[in-house]
Write a protein that holds these residues in place. Structure first.
Motif, PDB file in Angstrom:
ATOM      1  N   THR A  65       0.844  -1.198   0.000  1.00 10.30           N
ATOM      2  CA  THR A  65       0.000   0.000   0.000  1.00 10.30           C
ATOM      3  C   THR A  65       0.877   1.246   0.000  1.00 10.30           C
ATOM      4  OG1 THR A  65      -0.186   0.044   2.424  1.00 10.30           O
ATOM      5  CG2 THR A  65      -1.897  -1.158   1.222  1.00 10.30           C
ATOM      6  N   ALA A  66       0.377   2.300  -0.607  1.00 11.85           N
ATOM      7  CA  ALA A  66       1.131   3.548  -0.719  1.00 11.85           C
ATOM      8  C   ALA A  66       1.198   4.306   0.602  1.00 11.85           C
ATOM      9  CB  ALA A  66       0.509   4.440  -1.793  1.00 11.85           C
ATOM     10  N   ARG A  67       0.231   4.044   1.475  1.00 11.14           N
ATOM     11  CA  ARG A  67       0.238   4.685   2.787  1.00 11.14           C
ATOM     12  C   ARG A  67      -0.237   3.668   3.811  1.00 11.14           C
ATOM     13  NH1 ARG A  67      -4.879   5.986   4.553  1.00 11.14           N
ATOM     14  NH2 ARG A  67      -6.511   6.081   2.964  1.00 11.14           N
ATOM     15  N   LEU A  68      -0.017   3.982   5.068  1.00 14.63           N
ATOM     16  CA  LEU A  68      -0.461   3.116   6.154  1.00 14.63           C
ATOM     17  C   LEU A  68      -1.978   3.206   6.264  1.00 14.63           C
ATOM     18  CD1 LEU A  68       0.050   1.279   8.584  1.00 14.63           C
ATOM     19  CD2 LEU A  68       0.463   3.343   9.941  1.00 14.63           C
ATOM     20  N   LEU A  69      -2.649   2.092   6.056  1.00 19.67           N
ATOM     21  CA  LEU A  69      -4.094   2.048   6.181  1.00 19.67           C
ATOM     22  C   LEU A  69      -4.482   1.642   7.599  1.00 19.67           C
ATOM     23  CD1 LEU A  69      -5.056   0.149   2.892  1.00 19.67           C
ATOM     24  CD2 LEU A  69      -5.038   2.624   3.288  1.00 19.67           C
ATOM     25  N   ALA A  70      -5.575   2.174   8.084  1.00 18.78           N
ATOM     26  CA  ALA A  70      -6.155   1.745   9.350  1.00 18.78           C
ATOM     27  C   ALA A  70      -7.007   0.509   9.071  1.00 18.78           C
ATOM     28  CB  ALA A  70      -7.016   2.861   9.938  1.00 18.78           C
ATOM     29  N   PRO A  71      -7.177  -0.355  10.059  1.00 17.34           N
ATOM     30  CA  PRO A  71      -8.022  -1.535   9.834  1.00 17.34           C
ATOM     31  C   PRO A  71      -9.405  -1.189   9.278  1.00 17.34           C
ATOM     32  CG  PRO A  71      -6.869  -1.744  11.912  1.00 17.34           C
ATOM     33  CD  PRO A  71      -6.598  -0.359  11.400  1.00 17.34           C
ATOM     34  N   GLN A  72      -9.969  -0.068   9.684  1.00  9.48           N
ATOM     35  CA  GLN A  72     -11.295   0.324   9.208  1.00  9.48           C
ATOM     36  C   GLN A  72     -11.295   0.741   7.729  1.00  9.48           C
ATOM     37  OE1 GLN A  72      -9.945   1.385  12.139  1.00  9.48           O
ATOM     38  NE2 GLN A  72     -11.155  -0.002  13.391  1.00  9.48           N
ATOM     39  N   GLU A  73     -10.115   0.817   7.130  1.00 10.48           N
ATOM     40  CA  GLU A  73     -10.002   1.124   5.698  1.00 10.48           C
ATOM     41  C   GLU A  73      -9.789  -0.138   4.868  1.00 10.48           C
ATOM     42  OE1 GLU A  73      -8.016   5.325   5.028  1.00 10.48           O
ATOM     43  OE2 GLU A  73      -6.803   4.120   6.426  1.00 10.48           O
ATOM     44  N   GLN A  74     -10.018  -1.284   5.474  1.00 10.20           N
ATOM     45  CA  GLN A  74      -9.799  -2.551   4.774  1.00 10.20           C
ATOM     46  C   GLN A  74     -10.584  -2.640   3.463  1.00 10.20           C
ATOM     47  OE1 GLN A  74     -11.010  -5.595   7.537  1.00 10.20           O
ATOM     48  NE2 GLN A  74     -13.191  -5.213   7.211  1.00 10.20           N
ATOM     49  N   HIS A  75     -11.686  -1.932   3.365  1.00  7.06           N
ATOM     50  CA  HIS A  75     -12.501  -1.950   2.146  1.00  7.06           C
ATOM     51  C   HIS A  75     -11.735  -1.443   0.919  1.00  7.06           C
ATOM     52  CE1 HIS A  75     -12.945   2.154   3.681  1.00  7.06           C
ATOM     53  NE2 HIS A  75     -13.154   2.503   2.419  1.00  7.06           N
ATOM     54  N   LEU A  76     -10.601  -0.764   1.126  1.00  9.10           N
ATOM     55  CA  LEU A  76      -9.796  -0.266   0.013  1.00  9.10           C
ATOM     56  C   LEU A  76      -8.940  -1.363  -0.640  1.00  9.10           C
ATOM     57  CD1 LEU A  76      -8.582   3.089   1.615  1.00  9.10           C
ATOM     58  CD2 LEU A  76     -10.414   2.770  -0.076  1.00  9.10           C
ATOM     59  N   LEU A  77      -8.706  -2.451   0.065  1.00 10.13           N
ATOM     60  CA  LEU A  77      -7.797  -3.481  -0.451  1.00 10.13           C
ATOM     61  C   LEU A  77      -8.284  -4.192  -1.716  1.00 10.13           C
ATOM     62  CD1 LEU A  77      -6.392  -5.119   2.803  1.00 10.13           C
ATOM     63  CD2 LEU A  77      -5.383  -3.330   1.386  1.00 10.13           C
ATOM     64  N   PRO A  78      -9.552  -4.606  -1.819  1.00  7.81           N
ATOM     65  CA  PRO A  78      -9.955  -5.361  -3.020  1.00  7.81           C
ATOM     66  C   PRO A  78      -9.751  -4.625  -4.334  1.00  7.81           C
ATOM     67  CG  PRO A  78     -11.555  -5.689  -1.282  1.00  7.81           C
ATOM     68  CD  PRO A  78     -10.605  -4.606  -0.803  1.00  7.81           C
ATOM     69  N   ARG A  79      -9.874  -3.325  -4.335  1.00  5.76           N
ATOM     70  CA  ARG A  79      -9.687  -2.618  -5.603  1.00  5.76           C
ATOM     71  C   ARG A  79      -8.245  -2.682  -6.084  1.00  5.76           C
ATOM     72  NH1 ARG A  79     -10.473   3.589  -3.561  1.00  5.76           N
ATOM     73  NH2 ARG A  79     -12.234   2.613  -2.577  1.00  5.76           N
ATOM     74  N   HIS A  80      -7.359  -3.124  -5.208  1.00  2.00           N
ATOM     75  CA  HIS A  80      -5.947  -3.267  -5.559  1.00  2.00           C
ATOM     76  C   HIS A  80      -5.526  -4.728  -5.634  1.00  2.00           C
ATOM     77  CE1 HIS A  80      -5.763   1.004  -5.112  1.00  2.00           C
ATOM     78  NE2 HIS A  80      -6.160   0.916  -3.871  1.00  2.00           N
ATOM     79  N   GLY A  81      -6.524  -5.617  -5.722  1.00  2.00           N
ATOM     80  CA  GLY A  81      -6.211  -7.028  -5.888  1.00  2.00           C
ATOM     81  C   GLY A  81      -5.860  -7.769  -4.620  1.00  2.00           C
ATOM     82  N   LEU A  82      -6.188  -7.214  -3.462  1.00  2.00           N
ATOM     83  CA  LEU A  82      -5.855  -7.857  -2.190  1.00  2.00           C
ATOM     84  C   LEU A  82      -7.121  -8.273  -1.454  1.00  2.00           C
ATOM     85  CD1 LEU A  82      -3.105  -5.343  -0.991  1.00  2.00           C
ATOM     86  CD2 LEU A  82      -2.796  -7.452  -2.313  1.00  2.00           C
ATOM     87  N   GLY A  83      -7.045  -9.388  -0.760  1.00  2.00           N
ATOM     88  CA  GLY A  83      -8.164  -9.881   0.030  1.00  2.00           C
ATOM     89  C   GLY A  83      -7.671 -10.424   1.354  1.00  2.00           C
ATOM     90  N   ILE A  84      -8.609 -10.723   2.245  1.00  2.00           N
ATOM     91  CA  ILE A  84      -8.290 -11.278   3.565  1.00  2.00           C
ATOM     92  C   ILE A  84      -9.326 -12.334   3.919  1.00  2.00           C
ATOM     93  CG2 ILE A  84      -7.953 -10.824   6.020  1.00  2.00           C
ATOM     94  CD1 ILE A  84      -7.306  -7.918   5.345  1.00  2.00           C
ATOM     95  N   THR A  85      -8.857 -13.449   4.439  1.00  2.00           N
ATOM     96  CA  THR A  85      -9.703 -14.501   4.978  1.00  2.00           C
ATOM     97  C   THR A  85      -8.982 -15.109   6.182  1.00  2.00           C
ATOM     98  OG1 THR A  85     -11.048 -16.430   4.403  1.00  2.00           O
ATOM     99  CG2 THR A  85      -8.813 -16.361   3.488  1.00  2.00           C
ATOM    100  N   ASN A  86      -9.521 -16.180   6.725  1.00  2.00           N
ATOM    101  CA  ASN A  86      -8.911 -16.869   7.868  1.00  2.00           C
ATOM    102  C   ASN A  86      -8.995 -18.371   7.672  1.00  2.00           C
ATOM    103  OD1 ASN A  86      -8.268 -14.760  10.042  1.00  2.00           O
ATOM    104  ND2 ASN A  86     -10.317 -14.192   9.372  1.00  2.00           N
ATOM    105  N   VAL A  87      -8.081 -19.094   8.301  1.00  2.00           N
ATOM    106  CA  VAL A  87      -8.140 -20.556   8.270  1.00  2.00           C
ATOM    107  C   VAL A  87      -9.408 -21.008   8.991  1.00  2.00           C
ATOM    108  CG1 VAL A  87      -7.031 -22.713   9.002  1.00  2.00           C
ATOM    109  CG2 VAL A  87      -5.617 -20.822   8.170  1.00  2.00           C
ATOM    110  N   VAL A  88      -9.648 -20.459  10.166  1.00  7.02           N
ATOM    111  CA  VAL A  88     -10.838 -20.769  10.966  1.00  7.02           C
ATOM    112  C   VAL A  88     -11.624 -19.482  11.119  1.00  7.02           C
ATOM    113  CG1 VAL A  88     -11.668 -21.546  13.225  1.00  7.02           C
ATOM    114  CG2 VAL A  88      -9.688 -22.665  12.170  1.00  7.02           C
ATOM    115  N   ALA A  89     -12.921 -19.543  10.886  1.00  8.84           N
ATOM    116  CA  ALA A  89     -13.751 -18.333  10.876  1.00  8.84           C
ATOM    117  C   ALA A  89     -14.110 -17.819  12.268  1.00  8.84           C
ATOM    118  CB  ALA A  89     -15.042 -18.600  10.097  1.00  8.84           C
ATOM    119  N   ARG A  90     -14.203 -18.686  13.271  1.00  9.66           N
ATOM    120  CA  ARG A  90     -14.710 -18.258  14.570  1.00  9.66           C
ATOM    121  C   ARG A  90     -13.680 -17.486  15.381  1.00  9.66           C
ATOM    122  NH1 ARG A  90     -13.891 -21.105  19.508  1.00  9.66           N
ATOM    123  NH2 ARG A  90     -12.459 -22.845  19.220  1.00  9.66           N
ATOM    124  N   ALA A  91     -14.153 -16.451  16.042  1.00  2.98           N
ATOM    125  CA  ALA A  91     -13.294 -15.611  16.881  1.00  2.98           C
ATOM    126  C   ALA A  91     -13.031 -16.279  18.225  1.00  2.98           C
ATOM    127  CB  ALA A  91     -13.957 -14.250  17.097  1.00  2.98           C
TER     128      ALA A  91
END
Length: 189
Positions: A65-91
């Motif tokens: 990323t060109a700048r430090l993103l806050a976690p609440q800006e995660q919605h910006l990642l997909p437009r740049h080809g990045l995604g996030i998932t987890n091995v296990v879904a439960r918190a």
């Protein structure tokens, strides 16, 4: 976005077992895969949101990323080809609460998800979780031999602040190797 005051202990404990939606999907070049959401992340409804987690600073320092993103800006990642998932879904409060069987089952679900999404790279954040989820007992950090359809698997250290084996500069250098291989980086986000 959560309020500026942090959650109470009882608010966090009430989130045990909750889930967080995946970010991205089909069209992603790199999908980052955490072990599972922590309670703070579930509260914030943003991946890697716990203060002290080094995911977002590492993403920036490594050139994703060109700048430090806050976690609440995660919605910006997909437009740049990045995604996030987890091995296990439960918190959970800690990843240590996950059983080996749960990690293996999560690995099977993750394989199916990746075959559907078909990113160029799946970046699993945590070599121990990868070993358990994928049955790859001798796996090390870096590009793996296993391929899921057209998706190459890259294992990176867990960016949790609890992982004392890797400082931020070392994490950034390892993430930068993946960024260079994937041919993405420094989007205007």
């Amino acid at each position: 976005m959560p309020p500026s005051k942090g959650p109470s202990r009882s608010e966090l404990l009430a989130l045990e077992g909750s889930t967080l939606p995946d970010l991205g999907g089909p069209g992603a070049v790199v999908v980052f895969c955490g072990i599972n959401p922590g309670l703070y992340t579930a509260w914030a409804q943003a991946h890697f949101a716990r203060p002290g987690n080094r995911f977002w600073p590492t993403l920036h320092r490594s050139g994703f990323t060109a700048r430090l993103l806050a976690p609440q800006e995660q919605h910006l990642l997909p437009r740049h080809g990045l995604g996030i998932t987890n091995v296990v879904a439960r918190a959970t409060a800690t990843a240590a609460e996950l059983s080996p069987a749960e990690l293996r089952a999560g690995g099977e679900l993750l394989r199916d998800k990746v075959r559907t999404w078909q990113p160029a790279f799946l970046a699993v954040l945590g070599v121990t979780a990868y070993r358990e989820a994928f049955g790859a007992r001798r796996a090390v950090i870096g590009l793996q031999q296993e391929v899921l359809g057209r998706t190459r698997i890259w294992v990176l250290p867990n960016p949790s602040g609890l992982n004392a084996h890797y400082g931020l500069p070392a994490l950034a250098a390892l993430f930068a190797e993946l960024r260079a291989a994937a041919g993405v980086g420094r989007p205007e986000a």
